[in-house]
Write a protein that holds these residues in place. Structure first.
Motif, PDB file in Angstrom:
ATOM      1  N   MET A 159       0.209   4.658  -2.194  1.00  0.00           N
ATOM      2  CA  MET A 159       0.112   5.999  -1.602  1.00  0.00           C
ATOM      3  C   MET A 159       1.159   6.928  -2.182  1.00  0.00           C
ATOM      4  O   MET A 159       0.886   8.106  -2.426  1.00  0.00           O
ATOM      5  CB  MET A 159       0.245   5.921  -0.079  1.00  0.00           C
ATOM      6  CG  MET A 159      -0.944   5.273   0.601  1.00  0.00           C
ATOM      7  SD  MET A 159      -2.544   5.998   0.159  1.00  0.00           S
ATOM      8  CE  MET A 159      -2.310   7.690   0.638  1.00  0.00           C
ATOM      9  N   ASP A 160       2.362   6.429  -2.424  1.00  0.00           N
ATOM     10  CA  ASP A 160       3.404   7.247  -3.042  1.00  0.00           C
ATOM     11  C   ASP A 160       3.000   7.689  -4.443  1.00  0.00           C
ATOM     12  O   ASP A 160       3.200   8.842  -4.823  1.00  0.00           O
ATOM     13  CB  ASP A 160       4.730   6.481  -3.103  1.00  0.00           C
ATOM     14  CG  ASP A 160       5.353   6.273  -1.735  1.00  0.00           C
ATOM     15  OD1 ASP A 160       4.946   6.968  -0.770  1.00  0.00           O
ATOM     16  OD2 ASP A 160       6.239   5.404  -1.627  1.00  0.00           O
ATOM     17  N   GLN A 161       2.412   6.783  -5.204  1.00  0.00           N
ATOM     18  CA  GLN A 161       1.964   7.123  -6.558  1.00  0.00           C
ATOM     19  C   GLN A 161       0.835   8.146  -6.512  1.00  0.00           C
ATOM     20  O   GLN A 161       0.826   9.101  -7.285  1.00  0.00           O
ATOM     21  CB  GLN A 161       1.486   5.869  -7.299  1.00  0.00           C
ATOM     22  CG  GLN A 161       2.604   4.922  -7.653  1.00  0.00           C
ATOM     23  CD  GLN A 161       2.072   3.615  -8.222  1.00  0.00           C
ATOM     24  OE1 GLN A 161       0.906   3.272  -8.053  1.00  0.00           O
ATOM     25  NE2 GLN A 161       2.940   2.876  -8.888  1.00  0.00           N
ATOM     26  N   LEU A 162      -0.098   7.951  -5.621  1.00  0.00           N
ATOM     27  CA  LEU A 162      -1.206   8.891  -5.497  1.00  0.00           C
ATOM     28  C   LEU A 162      -0.708  10.271  -5.085  1.00  0.00           C
ATOM     29  O   LEU A 162      -1.114  11.287  -5.651  1.00  0.00           O
ATOM     30  CB  LEU A 162      -2.219   8.361  -4.481  1.00  0.00           C
ATOM     31  CG  LEU A 162      -3.550   9.094  -4.364  1.00  0.00           C
ATOM     32  CD1 LEU A 162      -4.266   9.144  -5.706  1.00  0.00           C
ATOM     33  CD2 LEU A 162      -4.430   8.428  -3.328  1.00  0.00           C
ATOM     34  N   MET A 203       0.810  -1.194   0.000  1.00  0.00           N
ATOM     35  CA  MET A 203       0.000   0.000   0.000  1.00  0.00           C
ATOM     36  C   MET A 203       0.855   1.260   0.000  1.00  0.00           C
ATOM     37  O   MET A 203       0.402   2.277  -0.465  1.00  0.00           O
ATOM     38  CB  MET A 203      -0.932   0.017   1.211  1.00  0.00           C
ATOM     39  CG  MET A 203      -2.101  -0.901   1.095  1.00  0.00           C
ATOM     40  SD  MET A 203      -3.136  -0.426  -0.280  1.00  0.00           S
ATOM     41  CE  MET A 203      -4.005  -1.915  -0.514  1.00  0.00           C
ATOM     42  N   ASN A 204       2.057   1.194   0.530  1.00  0.00           N
ATOM     43  CA  ASN A 204       2.910   2.380   0.540  1.00  0.00           C
ATOM     44  C   ASN A 204       3.232   2.840  -0.870  1.00  0.00           C
ATOM     45  O   ASN A 204       3.266   4.044  -1.132  1.00  0.00           O
ATOM     46  CB  ASN A 204       4.203   2.126   1.317  1.00  0.00           C
ATOM     47  CG  ASN A 204       3.954   2.072   2.811  1.00  0.00           C
ATOM     48  OD1 ASN A 204       2.982   2.645   3.310  1.00  0.00           O
ATOM     49  ND2 ASN A 204       4.808   1.384   3.520  1.00  0.00           N
ATOM     50  N   MET A 254      -7.587  13.520  -2.359  1.00  0.00           N
ATOM     51  CA  MET A 254      -7.733  12.073  -2.520  1.00  0.00           C
ATOM     52  C   MET A 254      -6.720  11.325  -1.670  1.00  0.00           C
ATOM     53  O   MET A 254      -7.045  10.318  -1.059  1.00  0.00           O
ATOM     54  CB  MET A 254      -7.559  11.674  -3.984  1.00  0.00           C
ATOM     55  CG  MET A 254      -8.714  12.006  -4.849  1.00  0.00           C
ATOM     56  SD  MET A 254      -8.430  11.325  -6.495  1.00  0.00           S
ATOM     57  CE  MET A 254      -9.841  11.955  -7.352  1.00  0.00           C
ATOM     58  N   ALA A 255      -5.497  11.806  -1.648  1.00  0.00           N
ATOM     59  CA  ALA A 255      -4.449  11.132  -0.881  1.00  0.00           C
ATOM     60  C   ALA A 255      -4.791  11.132   0.609  1.00  0.00           C
ATOM     61  O   ALA A 255      -4.632  10.117   1.288  1.00  0.00           O
ATOM     62  CB  ALA A 255      -3.098  11.797  -1.124  1.00  0.00           C
ATOM     63  N   ALA A 256      -5.285  12.249   1.103  1.00  0.00           N
ATOM     64  CA  ALA A 256      -5.640  12.332   2.521  1.00  0.00           C
ATOM     65  C   ALA A 256      -6.791  11.384   2.847  1.00  0.00           C
ATOM     66  O   ALA A 256      -6.755  10.671   3.854  1.00  0.00           O
ATOM     67  CB  ALA A 256      -6.009  13.768   2.887  1.00  0.00           C
ATOM     68  N   LEU A 261      -7.726   3.602   4.264  1.00  0.00           N
ATOM     69  CA  LEU A 261      -6.886   2.425   4.477  1.00  0.00           C
ATOM     70  C   LEU A 261      -6.753   2.068   5.956  1.00  0.00           C
ATOM     71  O   LEU A 261      -6.484   0.917   6.292  1.00  0.00           O
ATOM     72  CB  LEU A 261      -5.510   2.631   3.853  1.00  0.00           C
ATOM     73  CG  LEU A 261      -5.497   2.668   2.324  1.00  0.00           C
ATOM     74  CD1 LEU A 261      -4.135   3.092   1.816  1.00  0.00           C
ATOM     75  CD2 LEU A 261      -5.887   1.314   1.758  1.00  0.00           C
ATOM     76  N   SER A 262      -6.960   3.037   6.828  1.00  0.00           N
ATOM     77  CA  SER A 262      -6.855   2.756   8.259  1.00  0.00           C
ATOM     78  C   SER A 262      -8.200   2.349   8.865  1.00  0.00           C
ATOM     79  O   SER A 262      -8.246   1.960  10.034  1.00  0.00           O
ATOM     80  CB  SER A 262      -6.291   3.967   8.997  1.00  0.00           C
ATOM     81  OG  SER A 262      -7.195   5.052   8.943  1.00  0.00           O
ATOM     82  N   ALA A 263      -9.275   2.401   8.091  1.00  0.00           N
ATOM     83  CA  ALA A 263     -10.602   2.038   8.592  1.00  0.00           C
ATOM     84  C   ALA A 263     -10.705   0.531   8.791  1.00  0.00           C
ATOM     85  O   ALA A 263     -10.133  -0.246   8.035  1.00  0.00           O
ATOM     86  CB  ALA A 263     -11.676   2.512   7.615  1.00  0.00           C
TER      87      ALA A 263
END
Length: 49
Positions: free
Chosen positions: A5-8, A1-2, A16-18, A24-26
Motif C-alpha cells: 500500500m505504501d508503494q502504491l 500488505m502495508n 487505485m490506492a483507495a 484488501l478488507s473484503a
C-alpha cells in the motif's frame, strides 16, 4: 500488505490506492481480471475528478 500500500500510494494513483484498500478488507476478493478492471476504472474516475 502495508509495504504494498505504501508503494502504491507513493506512485500517486489515488483511485487505485483507495480501491485496493477496500479490496484488501473484503471477505472474498474478486477474480484477478475483475480486480484489474476495477483498479483501472477507479483510477480513471479519480483522474477525471
Amino acid at each position: 500488505m502495508n509495504a504494498l500500500m505504501d508503494q502504491l500510494t507513493a506512485l500517486r494513483p489515488q483511485g487505485m490506492a483507495a480501491y485496493a484498500r477496500d479490496l484488501l478488507s473484503a471477505r472474498k476478493p474478486p477474480s484477478l481480471a475483475t480486480t484489474i478492471k476495477q483498479l483501472v476504472y477507479a483510477e480513471t474516475v479519480e483522474r477525471r475528478v
